[in-house]
Design a protein around this motif. Structure first.
Motif, PDB file in Angstrom:
ATOM      1  N   ARG A 216       0.773  -1.378  -0.166  1.00  0.00           N
ATOM      2  CA  ARG A 216      -0.067   0.037  -0.035  1.00  0.00           C
ATOM      3  C   ARG A 216       0.826   1.232   0.100  1.00  0.00           C
ATOM      4  NH1 ARG A 216      -2.601  -4.031   0.180  1.00  0.00           N
ATOM      5  NH2 ARG A 216      -4.887  -4.405   0.752  1.00  0.00           N
ATOM      6  N   ASP A 217       2.127   1.229   0.566  1.00  0.00           N
ATOM      7  CA  ASP A 217       2.941   2.352   0.912  1.00  0.00           C
ATOM      8  C   ASP A 217       4.134   2.140   0.292  1.00  0.00           C
ATOM      9  OD1 ASP A 217       3.553   0.420   2.512  1.00  0.00           O
ATOM     10  OD2 ASP A 217       4.060   1.438   4.276  1.00  0.00           O
TER      11      ASP A 217
ATOM     12  N   THR B 170       5.424   5.107  -1.710  1.00  0.00           N
ATOM     13  CA  THR B 170       5.516   6.449  -0.972  1.00  0.00           C
ATOM     14  C   THR B 170       6.397   6.392   0.245  1.00  0.00           C
ATOM     15  OG1 THR B 170       3.575   5.437   0.360  1.00  0.00           O
ATOM     16  CG2 THR B 170       3.063   7.149  -1.426  1.00  0.00           C
TER      17      THR B 170
ATOM     18  N   SER C 178      -6.906   3.780   3.488  1.00  0.00           N
ATOM     19  CA  SER C 178      -6.763   4.887   2.949  1.00  0.00           C
ATOM     20  C   SER C 178      -6.846   5.963   3.923  1.00  0.00           C
ATOM     21  CB  SER C 178      -7.651   5.230   1.847  1.00  0.00           C
ATOM     22  OG  SER C 178      -7.901   4.138   0.797  1.00  0.00           O
ATOM     23  N   ASN C 179      -7.546   5.962   4.922  1.00  0.00           N
ATOM     24  CA  ASN C 179      -7.719   6.970   5.918  1.00  0.00           C
ATOM     25  C   ASN C 179      -6.747   7.150   7.212  1.00  0.00           C
ATOM     26  OD1 ASN C 179      -9.639   8.686   4.363  1.00  0.00           O
ATOM     27  ND2 ASN C 179     -10.939   6.782   4.873  1.00  0.00           N
TER      28      ASN C 179
ATOM     29  N   ARG D  73      -1.962   5.497  -0.727  1.00  0.00           N
ATOM     30  CA  ARG D  73      -2.076   6.466  -1.694  1.00  0.00           C
ATOM     31  C   ARG D  73      -1.140   6.306  -2.788  1.00  0.00           C
ATOM     32  NH1 ARG D  73       0.808  11.054  -2.251  1.00  0.00           N
ATOM     33  NH2 ARG D  73       2.367  10.854  -0.767  1.00  0.00           N
ATOM     34  N   LYS D  74      -1.596   6.913  -3.964  1.00  0.00           N
ATOM     35  CA  LYS D  74      -0.699   6.924  -5.118  1.00  0.00           C
ATOM     36  C   LYS D  74       0.355   7.770  -5.025  1.00  0.00           C
ATOM     37  CE  LYS D  74      -0.849   8.015  -9.991  1.00  0.00           C
ATOM     38  NZ  LYS D  74      -0.035   9.007  -9.882  1.00  0.00           N
TER      39      LYS D  74
ATOM     40  N   ASP E 161       3.416  10.414  -6.138  1.00  0.00           N
ATOM     41  CA  ASP E 161       3.001  11.396  -7.327  1.00  0.00           C
ATOM     42  C   ASP E 161       3.671  10.775  -8.700  1.00  0.00           C
ATOM     43  OD1 ASP E 161       2.030  12.888  -5.630  1.00  0.00           O
ATOM     44  OD2 ASP E 161       3.819  14.218  -5.116  1.00  0.00           O
TER      45      ASP E 161
END
Ligand code: DC
Length: 219
Positions: A126-127, A130, A181-182, A189-190, A192
């Motif tokens: 998920r991360d 990022t 997501s929260n 989160r995608k 950038d």
């Protein structure tokens, strides 16, 4: 090279990541499996998964290892094969809570980075793009509609003789998306600089081909 594949639950990350890793001769790292092992360990120890301090205390006792396997990679918790056990509905329902804790995320992130230090990896989670491997050369963000993701999981479950209804799975997928997501730390989160690939209606081969094209263009 490091390839990060992130996205919501059941978007096809592990299937695609494993195929790519095999083709490239890289190590496949399923980070979701790691959070699932911690969750299983907490449940087996009869710890309340909402008790962050108790889950944190358990961390030093948990050793997670992987071994190649077909059709899925084998996952071990302190030497015990938990490949099937970490996919149970109970683990799935509790993994978002466990993976929201700072102590758990730090321990798993350290382990993930240490694996990626010396070898080429395709890491899914998920991360990854990022937080875990922000310097990864290739970052993919895989998405698909909630209905299609639930339907894929439903078919997989049926093949394994599990009897959750499609509506239950759809609800579970949606609720995990929301929690993942929260959460405060490293939410889903995608990155950038990640390329988003919507796999709705695509075959596995088509998704693999698309990502191979992205890799070729980037490298
Ligand atoms: O990919 P999966 O469904 O097996 O992941 C299980 C859970 O683990 C997911 O709901 C959120 C958490 N997870 C995470 O927080 N960070 C990751 N890098 C991978 C998974």
């Amino acid at each position: 090279m490091q390839i990060a594949i992130d996205g919501p639950a059941s978007a096809g990350k592990s299937t695609i990541a494993k195929i790519l890793a095999n083709q490239l001769g890289y190590v496949y790292v399923d980070t979701g499996a790691m959070y699932r092992v911690v969750t299983l360990a907490a449940l087996q120890a009869q710890i309340d998964v909402n008790d962050e301090a108790a889950v944190t205390q358990l961390l030093p006792t948990i050793q997670i290892t992987f071994a190649p396997g077909e059709p899925v990679q084998k996952v071990y918790y302190n030497g015990q094969d938990v490949t099937e056990a970490i996919r149970s509905a109970t683990v799935t329902a509790n993994v978002s809570a466990v993976s929201s804790y700072a102590s758990v995320r730090t321990a798993m992130t350290d382990l993930q980075r240490s694996i990626a230090q010396d070898v080429g990896v395709v890491m899914d989670g998920r991360d990854i793009g990022t937080t875990v491997l922000p310097q990864a050369q290739v970052k993919i963000f895989l998405v698909a509609s909630v209905h299609e993701r639930a339907l894929r999981r439903f078919k997989e479950n049926q093949a394994k003789g599990r009897n959750e209804t499609l509506a239950e799975i759809e609800h579970g997928v949606q609720s995990r998306d929301e929690l993942d997501s929260n959460r405060a730390i490293s939410p889903l989160r995608k990155a950038d600089d990640a390329v988003e690939v919507d796999t709705t209606g695509m075959t596995i081969d088509a998704v693999v081909q698309k990502i191979q094209d992205i890799i070729t263009n980037i490298t």
